[in-house]
Design an enzyme around this catalytic site. Sequence first.
Site, short mmCIF file in Angstrom:
data_model
loop_
_atom_site.label_atom_id
_atom_site.label_comp_id
_atom_site.label_asym_id
_atom_site.label_seq_id
_atom_site.Cartn_x
_atom_site.Cartn_y
_atom_site.Cartn_z
N TYR A 131 0.84 -1.20 0.00
CA TYR A 131 0.00 0.00 0.00
C TYR A 131 0.88 1.25 0.00
O TYR A 131 0.67 2.17 -0.80
CB TYR A 131 -0.92 0.00 1.22
CG TYR A 131 -1.75 1.25 1.38
CD1 TYR A 131 -2.97 1.38 0.74
CD2 TYR A 131 -1.30 2.30 2.19
CE1 TYR A 131 -3.73 2.54 0.88
CE2 TYR A 131 -2.05 3.45 2.34
CZ TYR A 131 -3.26 3.56 1.69
OH TYR A 131 -4.01 4.71 1.83
N ALA A 133 3.90 1.58 -1.01
CA ALA A 133 4.57 1.67 -2.31
C ALA A 133 3.63 2.19 -3.39
O ALA A 133 4.01 3.00 -4.24
CB ALA A 133 5.14 0.31 -2.71
#
Length: 198
Positions: A131, A133
């Site tokens: 998430y 990233a």
Amino acid sequence: MYGRRGACLALVDIKDNLEEVKRKARKLGSPDVISIVADVTKVEDCKRFIDETVHHFGQLDHLVNNAGTVILSKFEKISQISDHQSVMDVNFWGTVNSIHYGIPHLKRSKGKIVVISSICGRYPLPLVSVYNASKAALISFCETLRIEVGSTIGITGLKLRSVIPEESAEDCGKAIVRSVCRGETYLMEPRWLCGCFR
């Protein structure tokens, strides 16, 4: 909140469950509201909902990208990385594909793009590595796009504090619409967070 300003709305969701939202938008003042079932992880669905919107209303003024998903897990405990691909597909590629098909129409209308990001894109939280990233990629993409399109399209990035809601959807919606209409580049919500992350 767009409804309160008398905006015509195209609502997009992966399920056909937007009747209540449509009724509320009309009650608030939206003169015309349509709903479109689409999965933003599918490129063809992104193209279709943009095309359907423009066909119905004749133009596209604002494109609000708020589809998002998260899976909680310590990275080393993930047994199949492919199980987390959906997070990147929804959070990053769903927005990128929607914007890609929206840009020609938004250039014509001198429109605006709204991207719902997260402070996790800059200040990662544990248990949501993919998430984090996806949101970091989204922030970088939007900053690059802002340079490329210049002043032809306004781009506002909303950075929510975390994956945990900290204010009502209504208050957040009001803040988004105010920010976009002012032409702000970034909005951090809730506002009091601005002093916490510098």
